[in-house]
Design a protein around this motif. Structure first.
Motif, short mmCIF file in Angstrom:
data_model
loop_
_atom_site.label_atom_id
_atom_site.label_comp_id
_atom_site.label_asym_id
_atom_site.label_seq_id
_atom_site.Cartn_x
_atom_site.Cartn_y
_atom_site.Cartn_z
N THR A 147 1.58 1.21 5.75
CA THR A 147 0.94 2.51 5.51
C THR A 147 1.97 3.63 5.57
O THR A 147 1.63 4.79 5.35
CB THR A 147 -0.16 2.78 6.54
N ASP A 148 3.23 3.27 5.86
CA ASP A 148 4.30 4.26 6.00
C ASP A 148 5.45 3.86 5.09
O ASP A 148 6.13 2.86 5.34
CB ASP A 148 4.76 4.34 7.45
N ALA A 149 5.66 4.63 4.04
CA ALA A 149 6.70 4.29 3.08
C ALA A 149 8.10 4.39 3.67
O ALA A 149 9.06 3.90 3.08
CB ALA A 149 6.59 5.20 1.85
N GLU A 150 8.25 5.06 4.85
CA GLU A 150 9.57 5.21 5.47
C GLU A 150 9.87 4.08 6.44
O GLU A 150 10.98 3.99 6.97
CB GLU A 150 9.62 6.55 6.21
N SER A 151 8.85 3.23 6.66
CA SER A 151 9.04 2.15 7.63
C SER A 151 9.08 0.83 6.90
O SER A 151 8.04 0.32 6.45
CB SER A 151 7.89 2.17 8.65
N TYR A 152 10.31 0.30 6.79
CA TYR A 152 10.48 -0.97 6.11
C TYR A 152 11.78 -1.62 6.62
O TYR A 152 12.63 -0.96 7.20
CB TYR A 152 10.54 -0.77 4.60
N GLN A 196 0.80 -1.22 0.00
CA GLN A 196 0.00 0.00 0.00
C GLN A 196 0.83 1.27 0.00
O GLN A 196 0.49 2.24 -0.67
CB GLN A 196 -0.96 0.00 1.21
N ASP A 197 1.98 1.26 0.74
CA ASP A 197 2.77 2.48 0.82
C ASP A 197 3.80 2.59 -0.30
O ASP A 197 4.51 3.59 -0.41
CB ASP A 197 3.45 2.61 2.18
N GLY A 198 3.87 1.55 -1.13
CA GLY A 198 4.73 1.61 -2.30
C GLY A 198 6.21 1.67 -1.98
O GLY A 198 6.99 2.23 -2.76
N ASP A 199 6.62 1.07 -0.86
CA ASP A 199 8.04 1.12 -0.50
C ASP A 199 8.80 -0.11 -1.00
O ASP A 199 9.97 -0.29 -0.70
CB ASP A 199 8.20 1.27 1.01
N GLY A 200 8.11 -0.97 -1.74
CA GLY A 200 8.78 -2.14 -2.30
C GLY A 200 8.69 -3.36 -1.44
O GLY A 200 9.21 -4.41 -1.83
N PHE A 201 8.00 -3.27 -0.31
CA PHE A 201 7.86 -4.41 0.58
C PHE A 201 6.39 -4.80 0.68
O PHE A 201 5.54 -3.93 0.94
CB PHE A 201 8.41 -4.09 1.97
N VAL A 253 3.00 -6.44 2.25
CA VAL A 253 2.49 -6.24 3.60
C VAL A 253 3.03 -7.27 4.59
O VAL A 253 3.26 -6.96 5.76
CB VAL A 253 0.94 -6.25 3.58
N ASP A 254 3.25 -8.50 4.09
CA ASP A 254 3.75 -9.53 4.99
C ASP A 254 5.20 -9.31 5.38
O ASP A 254 5.68 -9.90 6.35
CB ASP A 254 3.60 -10.90 4.34
N ASP A 255 5.92 -8.49 4.63
CA ASP A 255 7.34 -8.26 4.91
C ASP A 255 7.63 -6.85 5.39
O ASP A 255 8.73 -6.55 5.85
CB ASP A 255 8.16 -8.51 3.63
N ASP A 256 6.65 -5.96 5.27
CA ASP A 256 6.86 -4.56 5.61
C ASP A 256 6.65 -4.34 7.10
O ASP A 256 5.82 -5.01 7.75
CB ASP A 256 5.87 -3.70 4.81
N CYS A 257 7.40 -3.38 7.64
CA CYS A 257 7.23 -3.04 9.05
C CYS A 257 5.93 -2.29 9.28
O CYS A 257 5.26 -2.47 10.30
CB CYS A 257 8.42 -2.18 9.53
N ASP A 258 5.56 -1.43 8.33
CA ASP A 258 4.32 -0.66 8.41
C ASP A 258 3.92 -0.32 6.97
O ASP A 258 4.51 0.57 6.36
CB ASP A 258 4.51 0.62 9.23
#
Length: 331
Positions: A262-267, A248-253, A255-260
């Motif tokens: 909804t926050d593109a700075e949190s990965y 969702q935040d388009g940070d390349g991670f 949802v199952d691997d992302d820290c947050d």
């Protein structure tokens, strides 16, 4: 005596052909000495015909044999209607009125002599003034004339009941009976049978062509899926056709691997969080704990996958646990 006979019945002893029993002729003489001149038994008597309508043509069904024409009789017997002075041989014919004015045996029903009677005479010639227009003629399309008298539109050459678009109609191909507005159409085959260019590669009608034909619609069977649709995250459907349903935040991670997510700075591995989303720098209140202590306190999993509220609670619990572990090591 010489020159005498016993009979004294000759009515004209100066004419040798006049005597009792002689042949009667229409000559103004009582040839047979019967006391009647030019009777109707004369050898050269004529037959006369009544002319009741005084048109000069007699009725063959009403004859009279006389040496001279009786009053109201004529020598002609060709009148087809002796009650109508307008009907006689050679009279001007009035077409389609059911009357044989010229006595040719029929009313004029084929004025153009093309072999087809006019519709006014229960025929099928739609224009009895033009020999080129009749049921057997070839149709010339788009000239505004029903050349073959079939009552069909002159602007519908393929007979699909739709007039050509070139002449004010809606048929985009008037040479193909399978092509007309609303015709069954196979999307993507390159043939626009339904005369709607816009839906040839846009089967679901959402305004976007199918990817398979150079468009951007990733699911051309569902109008709710297109590049301008709103994405419903994590439902397994890529509604906006951008290839992404779980980042969702388009940070390349994902949802199952992302820290947050909804926050593109949190990965993971962003410099502040480790690969397992654990904090790398200890807070002042942690007594010098670093991210490894917190990671150890949470089983090495950090706060991966947690919501903001839940993550905050777990982070606090983990921090307290980590402080307790440090104090026990110090002791």
């Amino acid at each position: 005596p010489t020159g005498y006979v016993a009979a004294n019945t000759d009515c004209d002893d100066t004419v040798a052909t006049t005597y009792p029993g002689a042949d009667e002729y229409c000559n103004g003489v009582d040839d047979n000495c019967d006391g009647t001149v030019d009777e109707d038994t004369a050898l050269d008597v004529r037959t006369w015909f009544r002319d009741a309508d005084s048109d000069g043509f007699g009725d063959a069904s009403v004859p009279d044999d006389e040496c001279e024409a009786p009053s109201g009789y004529v020598a002609d017997d060709t009148d087809c209607d002796d009650t109508d002075p307008a009907s006689y041989p050679g009279a001007p014919e009035v077409p389609y009125d059911g009357i044989d004015q010229d006595c040719d045996g029929s009313d004029e029903c084929d004025s153009d002599a093309d072999g087809y009677d006019a519709e006014a005479c229960d025929g099928d010639d739609c224009d009895d003034q033009d020999a080129g227009i009749n049921p057997g003629a070839s149709e010339t399309w788009y000239d505004g004339i029903d050349g073959d008298c079939d009552d069909a539109s002159d602007y519908d050459a393929d007979s699909d009941t739709f007039d050509s678009a070139s002449y004010g109609g809606e048929d985009c191909d008037d040479a193909d009976a399978d092509t007309y507005p609303g015709a069954p159409d196979e999307p993507g085959d390159g043939v626009v049978n339904d005369c709607d260019d816009s839906d040839e590669y846009d089967q679901d009608g959402d305004g976007f062509d199918d990817e398979a034909y150079g468009g951007s619609d990733c699911d051309d069977a569902n109008s709710d899926i297109n590049p301008e649709a709103s994405e419903t995250w994590y439902n397994g459907v890529d509604e906006d056709c951008d290839g992404n349903d779980d980042d969702q935040d388009g940070d390349g991670f994902r949802v199952d691997d992302d820290c947050d997510d909804t926050d593109a700075e949190s990965y993971p591995g962003n410099g502040e969080l480790g690969e397992d989303c654990e904090a790398l720098d200890a807070d002042a209140d942690t007594g010098g704990l670093d991210g490894r202590d917190i990671g150890a306190a949470t089983g090495g999993g950090g706060l991966k996958g947690c919501s903001d509220t839940k993550a905050a609670g777990l982070a606090g619990a983990a921090l307290l646990l980590a402080i307790g572990l440090r104090r026990r090591r110090d002791d």
